[in-house]
Design an enzyme around this catalytic site. Sequence first.
Site, PDB file in Angstrom:
ATOM      1  N   SER A 265     -29.623  36.757 -81.298  1.00  0.00           N
ATOM      2  CA  SER A 265     -29.865  35.531 -82.042  1.00  0.00           C
ATOM      3  C   SER A 265     -30.220  35.903 -83.493  1.00  0.00           C
ATOM      4  O   SER A 265     -29.461  36.599 -84.146  1.00  0.00           O
ATOM      5  CB  SER A 265     -30.955  34.719 -81.348  1.00  0.00           C
ATOM      6  OG  SER A 265     -31.061  33.436 -81.883  1.00  0.00           O
ATOM      7  N   TRP A 266     -31.363  35.435 -84.015  1.00  0.00           N
ATOM      8  CA  TRP A 266     -31.785  35.892 -85.335  1.00  0.00           C
ATOM      9  C   TRP A 266     -31.865  37.419 -85.374  1.00  0.00           C
ATOM     10  O   TRP A 266     -31.579  38.047 -86.390  1.00  0.00           O
ATOM     11  CB  TRP A 266     -33.125  35.279 -85.716  1.00  0.00           C
ATOM     12  CG  TRP A 266     -33.890  36.075 -86.734  1.00  0.00           C
ATOM     13  CD1 TRP A 266     -35.032  36.794 -86.537  1.00  0.00           C
ATOM     14  CD2 TRP A 266     -33.540  36.250 -88.120  1.00  0.00           C
ATOM     15  NE1 TRP A 266     -35.422  37.411 -87.704  1.00  0.00           N
ATOM     16  CE2 TRP A 266     -34.525  37.085 -88.688  1.00  0.00           C
ATOM     17  CE3 TRP A 266     -32.501  35.795 -88.912  1.00  0.00           C
ATOM     18  CZ2 TRP A 266     -34.500  37.469 -90.030  1.00  0.00           C
ATOM     19  CZ3 TRP A 266     -32.466  36.177 -90.251  1.00  0.00           C
ATOM     20  CH2 TRP A 266     -33.463  36.995 -90.786  1.00  0.00           C
TER      21      TRP A 266
ATOM     22  N   GLY B   2     -35.767  34.505 -83.263  1.00  0.00           N
ATOM     23  CA  GLY B   2     -36.631  33.519 -83.908  1.00  0.00           C
ATOM     24  C   GLY B   2     -35.861  32.818 -85.030  1.00  0.00           C
ATOM     25  O   GLY B   2     -34.983  32.006 -84.759  1.00  0.00           O
TER      26      GLY B   2
ATOM     27  N   ASP C   1     -23.358  28.810 -75.289  1.00  0.00           N
ATOM     28  CA  ASP C   1     -24.490  28.969 -76.207  1.00  0.00           C
ATOM     29  C   ASP C   1     -24.399  27.866 -77.255  1.00  0.00           C
ATOM     30  O   ASP C   1     -23.541  27.912 -78.148  1.00  0.00           O
ATOM     31  CB  ASP C   1     -24.442  30.350 -76.849  1.00  0.00           C
ATOM     32  CG  ASP C   1     -25.672  30.668 -77.691  1.00  0.00           C
ATOM     33  OD1 ASP C   1     -26.337  29.721 -78.147  1.00  0.00           O
ATOM     34  OD2 ASP C   1     -25.941  31.858 -77.899  1.00  0.00           O
TER      35      ASP C   1
ATOM     36  N   HIS D 156     -27.753  30.432 -74.345  1.00  0.00           N
ATOM     37  CA  HIS D 156     -28.338  31.270 -75.395  1.00  0.00           C
ATOM     38  C   HIS D 156     -29.371  32.261 -74.873  1.00  0.00           C
ATOM     39  O   HIS D 156     -29.539  33.340 -75.445  1.00  0.00           O
ATOM     40  CB  HIS D 156     -28.986  30.362 -76.459  1.00  0.00           C
ATOM     41  CG  HIS D 156     -29.482  31.108 -77.659  1.00  0.00           C
ATOM     42  ND1 HIS D 156     -28.629  31.665 -78.593  1.00  0.00           N
ATOM     43  CD2 HIS D 156     -30.751  31.413 -78.071  1.00  0.00           C
ATOM     44  CE1 HIS D 156     -29.345  32.258 -79.539  1.00  0.00           C
ATOM     45  NE2 HIS D 156     -30.627  32.125 -79.244  1.00  0.00           N
TER      46      HIS D 156
END
Length: 313
Positions: free
Chosen positions: A111-112, A44, A263, A291
């Site tokens: 990711s986050w 996120g 990505d 991604h």
Amino acid sequence: MMKKLYPSIEPNQSFHLSVNDTHEIYVETCGNPDGVPVVFVHGGPGAGCGLDDRCFFNPEKYHIVLFDQRGCNRSRPLGNIEENTTQDLVQDIETIRQHLAIQQWVVFGGSWGSTLSLVYAQTHRERVLGLIVRGVFFGTPEENKWLWQEGLSRFNPEAYERYQSLVPVDQRDHILKYYYQMMTSGDDTKRNLAAAEMMRWEDAGFTMQDYESTANPDDGNWHQGMLEAHYCVHNCFIEDRPIVEHLDVLKGMPVYIVNGRYDLLCPPIKAYKLHQALPESKLTVVDRAGHASKEPAMVDALVSATDEMLSQL
């Protein structure tokens, strides 16, 4: 043969855990309660966990813990940005670990989620058996500028034109800041529109597969845009302790790093820098992936990493 996700499973338990006077976070456990503990840290910020996220792990060998971060998905209150910082989320992970009486666990984040996993591992090194990160993101001003201001725009200029169209021309040097102001203005219509357009813009660089954004200002999913803007406009609340300056503490643990070659949101340069800092880590740059975590080649790499981690432990 390429590895696929493990079959769908149901939780052994699910519950809401109060972490302060405001926030209750959703937690579930799956798989083998006597297996190797692993915590899944979603991306996120603001995305929450999906049903398939349980399936990166062998359910016969892993004790799988998933949770929705503050303000996300099934956690309450939805979209709340009060007392919602990286340090708060790190403490929540510890609170979950203590609540479940887990001594140590593998940390898996994309990711986050990779950012939060790295900060957690740096803060609570003694609690981490091993680390698996995908789509590596250090949460720096440079990376936020790439995402929300100019870098990604070079690959999808038509989507960028729509994304910046909400912003007055004289404020387009600070697009994310303007979006955040719209979301925190107190006007729900502005908030929903800004959140939907922000998510639509991010979706434009999300995957190599054919993909059409479903972001809609009326669908009630404004919370992800709100949380993502909240974290990114504040450079993920870690400028005073940059991840890259504290990587030595992670030496000596098994670390698997996976990144899509194409990505666009989190280019592989940070994954490479992480591997350089931790030369005993295993780096897999997936040539046929962007991604998204569920692209076939990415699934193969991630499931391979969780399987290999078991042999390391």
